[in-house]
Design an enzyme around this catalytic site. Sequence first.
Site, PDB file in Angstrom:
ATOM      1  N   ASP A   1       0.647  -1.042  -0.049  1.00 39.41           N
ATOM      2  CA  ASP A   1       0.039   0.064   0.039  1.00 39.41           C
ATOM      3  C   ASP A   1       0.826   1.349  -0.078  1.00 39.41           C
ATOM      4  O   ASP A   1       0.609   2.432  -0.742  1.00 39.41           O
ATOM      5  CB  ASP A   1      -1.121  -0.027   1.005  1.00 39.41           C
ATOM      6  CG  ASP A   1      -1.920  -1.212   1.185  1.00 39.41           C
ATOM      7  OD1 ASP A   1      -2.281  -1.536   0.046  1.00 39.41           O
ATOM      8  OD2 ASP A   1      -2.854  -1.258   2.216  1.00 39.41           O
TER       9      ASP A   1
ATOM     10  N   LYS B   1     -26.078 -13.959  -6.289  1.00 38.12           N
ATOM     11  CA  LYS B   1     -26.851 -12.797  -5.877  1.00 38.12           C
ATOM     12  C   LYS B   1     -26.000 -12.003  -4.768  1.00 38.12           C
ATOM     13  O   LYS B   1     -25.960 -12.425  -3.636  1.00 38.12           O
ATOM     14  CB  LYS B   1     -28.112 -12.963  -5.536  1.00 38.12           C
ATOM     15  CG  LYS B   1     -29.057 -11.815  -5.158  1.00 38.12           C
ATOM     16  CD  LYS B   1     -30.440 -12.095  -4.693  1.00 38.12           C
ATOM     17  CE  LYS B   1     -31.331 -10.985  -4.617  1.00 38.12           C
ATOM     18  NZ  LYS B   1     -30.927 -10.216  -3.530  1.00 38.12           N
TER      19      LYS B   1
END
Length: 655
Positions: free
Chosen positions: A27, A107
């Site tokens: 990062d 879903k």
Amino acid sequence: MDIHKLRALINHHSDLYYNMDASEISDYEYDKLMNTLKEMEKANPSLITPDSPTMRVGGKVSDKFQSVEHIVPMLSLNDVFTEGEVLEFGAKIKAQFPDAQFTAEQKIDGLSVSLEYRDGVFVRGSTRGDGSVGEDVTENLKTIRSVPLLLTQKIPYIEVRGEVFMPHKAFESLNALCEDRGKPPFKNPRNAAAGSLRQLDSSVTASRRLDIFIFNVQQADGVSFSTHKESIDFLAALGFKTIAIDEVFSSIEDAYAAVLRIGENRGAFGYDIDGAVIKLNSLSQRAVIGQTSKCPRWAVAFKYPPEEKETTVTDIEIQVGRTGVLTPRAVLQSVRLSGTTVSAATLHNEDFIRDKDIRIGDRVIVRKAGDIIPEVIRVSVNKRTGSEQKFVFPPLCPVCGSRIVREDGEAARRCVNSECPAQLARNIIHFASRDAMDIEGLGPAIINQLLDKSLIKSVSDLYCLDAEKVAALDKLGEKSADNLMRAIERSKGNDLSRLLFALGIRHVGVKAAKQLAGTLRTLDNIISASEEEISAIYDMGNITARAVKDYFAQESNLKNIENLRRFGVNFTCLTQEAQGGIFFGKTFVLTGALPTMSRAEATELIEKNGGKTSASVSKKTDFVLSGEASGSKLDKAISLGIRIIDENEFLSFLG
């Protein structure tokens, strides 16, 4: 490095991190690349492009979201729960179209949104809202790195639908941060995602590491498709993150088998799904079959039952909570459940253990309540060997050795010692929390260090901490220690209502604390008030009044109060009593999630304008302020004929 190559490199690493879960750099290194790009664009503004990674950086603050009317309604899906319902759905379609084919897709459990592009450029994004009208959250959606700002083709116009969600890793990191700051954790990734996307400050959204899957073309100019699979493949080619449709099924039985396979693997996805969707593949056949005003007739959502696993209770432990409640917890042989490893489950109280006859050594069936909290469903009695041991509740607190009591009408046993070490840490965490004294930076990790080093023994000790000793704490340092000391000093000036809530008096929540402070005005008045005087305060009641009197009857609590007074903590209500206002004399009940404000913000507006809020609907209620996913309170309001308003109407009252 050339600015175009730098952008391409950053986009490459973003794709690996957000879409492939395969980072090549840290990062820190990624942030350095971003900072370099920002500096280059600052020096050369003419080189800034709409698809630059810097365009995702949040920071815009809006008073409220603008409404967006959905030209193509964002419909819901009919839910099915059994194989029979799935087969019936397929049979109806096959009766009309014998050659019909189906797809089966995950879903995603998140927040449905619309993304609009003109000439390949992202121009607007909105929430589903009520299906017809949503909220403009364009700036927040730009912070999601899997939302392409520029498509691979300059299509004149395309609107797509997707689901914003929070991956498990991001959810765990967010809750760890909440815990460290002494703030309540989010209940589940879906709630966290919804709350993050509706932030008025898009920099907050950017920090939450949301993600998105695109699953439908709503409308498009200059392009057309014959099947759903074809449209999904095209969306992927445009640069959208989609769940690939690898297979279409000629029989509904095969589609259902695929749904079962998705369910078996849902623990490995890294994000939550709340079912699987079976869709008719042919778009022309869909047009014939049509839809209702709410749902298409060509698709159904299969909802999986909660996953259950069998494991062994290896022990039963007692945890002592902030209010002294002793809660039994089953220590379990580790088992993988709904995507996470479960090694413990709450047993609530001794009645729960007795009613289910749970013993140490039992084989038990566990599941996650709401796919979140592990719980014991039942005991596999037929697998007992005779070596299992019945659990006996301890007569004394396992932490401090004080007596424990079980009051009439309560299921819980409670330690009566307010200075119990187990309660002390949680009491101080609560004291410093956002709705209490709001001491920023004083999270559980710091509090535990302060206790371990005997720098504090009560909440009042926070106000006589030595700055040098605080700076010497692990992972703190001089600057952070200075910020913490300033935050502690600022908290002295808080309103009396915050202090009352911070003290952790049983049954005194944020609202009750405000009522007490607003009515009696000073802490000394509250301490000296009779039980009858307290119970007569609006929405207070006998149980709360008794708890208040019991709290201030304990010598240790009064000693703590005097120390707080000596250190200069405010004991007076600072808010003016409402003598009028547009809501004067009116009682509101809030239910559901409001579009642009929290319930606390709405409550503050109501009280500032002379009104009051109540937790329950009754004939005395004047208004029910209703938001998304309102529940039984809304039903009761309808049955009683009470006026129901939404946020827009509420704000219109205030001009």
